[in-house]
Design an enzyme around this catalytic site. Structure first.
Site, mmCIF file in Angstrom:
data_model
loop_
_atom_site.group_PDB
_atom_site.id
_atom_site.type_symbol
_atom_site.label_atom_id
_atom_site.label_comp_id
_atom_site.label_asym_id
_atom_site.label_seq_id
_atom_site.Cartn_x
_atom_site.Cartn_y
_atom_site.Cartn_z
ATOM 1 N N TYR A 81 5.107 1.908 -6.993
ATOM 2 C CA TYR A 81 4.172 2.787 -7.709
ATOM 3 C C TYR A 81 2.903 3.031 -6.899
ATOM 4 O O TYR A 81 2.421 4.150 -6.798
ATOM 5 C CB TYR A 81 3.790 2.159 -9.048
ATOM 6 C CG TYR A 81 4.932 2.112 -10.009
ATOM 7 C CD1 TYR A 81 5.350 3.262 -10.673
ATOM 8 C CD2 TYR A 81 5.620 0.928 -10.247
ATOM 9 C CE1 TYR A 81 6.417 3.229 -11.549
ATOM 10 C CE2 TYR A 81 6.687 0.886 -11.132
ATOM 11 C CZ TYR A 81 7.075 2.030 -11.772
ATOM 12 O OH TYR A 81 8.135 2.000 -12.631
ATOM 13 N N GLU B 71 10.537 -7.750 -22.975
ATOM 14 C CA GLU B 71 11.239 -6.470 -22.765
ATOM 15 C C GLU B 71 12.714 -6.710 -22.418
ATOM 16 O O GLU B 71 13.596 -5.984 -22.869
ATOM 17 C CB GLU B 71 10.552 -5.670 -21.653
ATOM 18 C CG GLU B 71 9.206 -5.100 -22.092
ATOM 19 C CD GLU B 71 8.832 -3.821 -21.359
ATOM 20 O OE1 GLU B 71 9.014 -3.777 -20.129
ATOM 21 O OE2 GLU B 71 8.368 -2.864 -22.017
HETATM 22 C C1 LIG Z 1 10.798 -5.842 -15.960
HETATM 23 C C2 LIG Z 1 9.397 -5.361 -15.712
HETATM 24 C C3 LIG Z 1 8.788 -4.532 -16.653
HETATM 25 C C4 LIG Z 1 7.499 -4.065 -16.422
HETATM 26 N N1 LIG Z 1 6.926 -3.225 -17.349
HETATM 27 C C5 LIG Z 1 5.722 -2.683 -17.107
HETATM 28 C C6 LIG Z 1 5.158 -1.725 -18.005
HETATM 29 O O1 LIG Z 1 5.743 -1.418 -19.046
HETATM 30 N N2 LIG Z 1 3.967 -1.168 -17.683
HETATM 31 C C7 LIG Z 1 3.300 -1.474 -16.535
HETATM 32 O O2 LIG Z 1 2.242 -0.882 -16.266
HETATM 33 N N3 LIG Z 1 3.788 -2.385 -15.657
HETATM 34 C C8 LIG Z 1 4.978 -3.003 -15.915
HETATM 35 N N4 LIG Z 1 5.510 -3.908 -15.035
HETATM 36 C C9 LIG Z 1 4.725 -4.292 -13.831
HETATM 37 C C10 LIG Z 1 4.888 -3.232 -12.752
HETATM 38 O O3 LIG Z 1 6.250 -2.976 -12.515
HETATM 39 C C11 LIG Z 1 4.205 -3.673 -11.461
HETATM 40 O O4 LIG Z 1 2.874 -3.997 -11.754
HETATM 41 C C12 LIG Z 1 4.248 -2.536 -10.437
HETATM 42 O O5 LIG Z 1 5.580 -2.295 -10.047
HETATM 43 C C13 LIG Z 1 3.397 -2.853 -9.204
HETATM 44 O O6 LIG Z 1 3.449 -1.770 -8.324
HETATM 45 P P1 LIG Z 1 3.386 -1.994 -6.760
HETATM 46 O O7 LIG Z 1 3.292 -0.646 -6.131
HETATM 47 O O8 LIG Z 1 2.368 -3.008 -6.430
HETATM 48 O O9 LIG Z 1 4.789 -2.669 -6.393
HETATM 49 P P2 LIG Z 1 6.328 -2.181 -6.610
HETATM 50 O O10 LIG Z 1 6.384 -1.029 -7.555
HETATM 51 O O11 LIG Z 1 7.049 -3.404 -6.937
HETATM 52 O O12 LIG Z 1 6.724 -1.689 -5.164
HETATM 53 C C14 LIG Z 1 6.768 -2.500 -4.019
HETATM 54 C C15 LIG Z 1 7.609 -1.808 -2.966
HETATM 55 O O13 LIG Z 1 7.520 -2.525 -1.743
HETATM 56 C C16 LIG Z 1 8.823 -2.670 -1.179
HETATM 57 N N5 LIG Z 1 8.839 -3.859 -0.354
HETATM 58 C C17 LIG Z 1 8.685 -5.147 -0.745
HETATM 59 N N6 LIG Z 1 8.735 -5.977 0.308
HETATM 60 C C18 LIG Z 1 8.939 -5.200 1.396
HETATM 61 C C19 LIG Z 1 9.060 -5.456 2.785
HETATM 62 N N7 LIG Z 1 9.001 -6.697 3.274
HETATM 63 N N8 LIG Z 1 9.263 -4.418 3.620
HETATM 64 C C20 LIG Z 1 9.321 -3.145 3.146
HETATM 65 N N9 LIG Z 1 9.202 -2.837 1.848
HETATM 66 C C21 LIG Z 1 9.004 -3.850 0.975
HETATM 67 C C22 LIG Z 1 9.738 -2.769 -2.397
HETATM 68 O O14 LIG Z 1 11.069 -2.444 -2.054
HETATM 69 C C23 LIG Z 1 9.096 -1.736 -3.333
HETATM 70 O O15 LIG Z 1 9.592 -0.449 -3.082
HETATM 71 C C24 LIG Z 1 6.794 -4.418 -15.236
HETATM 72 C C25 LIG Z 1 7.416 -5.254 -14.297
HETATM 73 C C26 LIG Z 1 8.699 -5.720 -14.526
HETATM 74 C C27 LIG Z 1 9.371 -6.595 -13.503
#
Ligand SMILES: Cc1cc2nc3c(=O)[nH]c(=O)nc-3n(C[C@H](O)[C@H](O)[C@H](O)COP(=O)(O)OP(=O)(O)OC[C@H]3O[C@@H](n4cnc5c(N)ncnc54)[C@H](O)[C@@H]3O)c2cc1C
Length: 404
Positions: free
Chosen positions: A13, A170
């Protein structure tokens, strides 16, 4: 003059919102933008509980990154990041080394087992789309095995969910709907199946309004979910989990499936950098830069921000990760133009926790919602996240429209 190079790590995200906004705010020749992600697709982390329970297919929760980025402005590289050198300003991956002038670290979350014995080895975690698919198939395998084996081991049909926080609840909501389907598919009597939520804290969904929590627990219990609250898991083994029920009282629950949904941390790669962090989360400056590193932005679940009203960290959410992505794009533009950066202020619109596809609880714009209305809002929130990144076409392709 050499164009500045911007490296964005992670297409979740936070990372994807950063890139989509950089495409909007920067001209074609303003910077060399490279997005690095482990997979060629983005997955909706907030839908992973559905893929894990089997109520959505893994394909439904992911989409190709190339479909939402402008290939002229952004170079996409599929690679796994192996190390981030914030002093030498370079990143090592399994697909080569990359240097940068500015970096945005958006590598998301990993499961946290708090050192509890055996959990790392024997519990499954809803950590990414592959892990979610594994959980789905593991549960189906247990049902299929029970159905086919001549001497039945009923513990195969017990599913332990560790954690009654947002993700745990959830996931339980999805399981409550999925279990009857599995029973039908694999010829298993419903009364043989146990789904038990084990939580160390004395309450379900800490931080949620008690009336909404009662609604959620009542709803899940009416569908056969059991709760064991205030009973920490102290050990996991290949046979199940041991929980603590009193000072010297323990119980062992035999189970074919243990899913640990009780804790997240930032990406471990952060811990190998000299940047100060707590469980791989960095307390970022107000403009989302890492303290002491003016060219490093950290967002999403790898960032830690204190809510000054409550003096506690904001919970890691997709909502905040996306808002941070927008803010970082603006700040990168400001830095390139020699202007001052802006402070990031989260704009929290509310939280909705699903209880399966047809029910939910939440607080939206300060108002409590439950039932089908809350479930409808949850789907609108999910569709909005798609819209913000990929516009109406992505909503049409991946959106949730089963709203009645
Ligand atoms: C089951 C579940 C339900 C949830 N429900 C909600 C909700 O209803 N509302 C809400 O606001 N939040 C919710 N969350 C929390 C939310 O999903 C996270 O806060 C959000 O995804 C964080 O975004 P981000 O961009 O930090 O990481 P992510 O969206 O997790 O993205 C990280 C990216 O980095 C990539 N990556 C990781 N390691 C590496 C690497 N070494 N090399 C290259 N790429 C890599 C991954 O593949 C991924 O594409 C939920 C989480 C879960 C698990």
């Amino acid at each position: 003059m050499k164009r500045p190079s911007i490296l964005v790590l992670g297409a979740g995200y936070g990372g994807l919102t950063t890139v989509v906004n950089l495409q909007k705010v920067l001209g074609t020749d303003a910077a060399d933008i490279t997005l690095i992600n482990k997979n060629e697709y983005h997955y909706e982390s907030t839908w992973l509980h559905e893929a894990a329970a089997g109520t959505l297919l893994p394909e439904q929760v992911r989409y190709d990154i190339k479909d939402v980025i402008d290939g002229v402005k952004v170079k996409f590289v599929q690679a796994t990041v192996e190390a981030i050198d914030v002093v030498g300003k370079k990143v090592s991956t399994d697909n080569g080394e990359f240097t940068y002038d500015y970096i945005v670290i958006a590598l998301g979350f990993e499961g946290e087992t708090f050192g509890i014995e055996g959990l790392d080895k024997y519990a499954l975690s809803i950590a990414n789309v592959k892990a979610a698919r594994y959980i789905r198939e593991h549960i189906e395998f247990q049902f299929a095995t029970w159905s086919a084996e001549p001497v039945k081991d009923d513990s195969r049909l017990t599913i332990i969910v560790g954690g009654a926080g947002f993700t745990g609840i959830e996931f339980l909501g999805e399981l409550a709907n999925r279990v009857p389907e599995l029973c039908k598919e694999f010829d298993v009597p419903r009364e043989k199946v146990r789904v038990v939520c084990v939580e160390a804290a004395p309450m379900v969904l800490p931080g949620f309004d008690p009336e909404l929590v009662n609604y959620a627990v009542g709803h899940l219990e009416s569908k056969g979910i059991e709760f064991s609250i205030g009973t920490p898991v102290v050990e996991a083994t290949p046979e199940g989990v041991k929980i603590k029920k009193g000072d010297d009282e323990f119980e062992f629950i035999k189970a074919g499936t243990v899913v640990w949904a009780a804790g997240v941390r930032g990406n471990r790669l952060i811990e190998a950098t000299p940047i100060e962090n707590m469980r791989a989360r960095v307390k970022v400056d107000k403009d989302l830069r890492a303290p002491g590193y003016d060219d490093v932005f950290i967002i999403g679940d790898c960032a830690l921000m204190i809510n000054e009203e409550t003096n506690r960290p904001f919970p890691p959410t997709a909502q905040i990760a996306m808002q941070q992505g927008e803010s970082v794009a603006k700040n990168l533009k400001a830095l390139m133009n020699g202007e001052t950066t802006i402070e990031f202020v989260p704009d929290l619109k509310g939280t909705v926790c699903s209880l399966g596809d047809d029910d939910a609880i939440g607080v939206v714009f300060g108002k409590k919602v439950t039932g089908k209305r809350a479930s409808f809002m949850k789907k609108m929130i999910d569709n909005r996240a798609l819209f913000m990144i990929g516009g109406p076409m992505l909503v049409l392709k991946k959106g949730k429209f089963n709203v009645l």
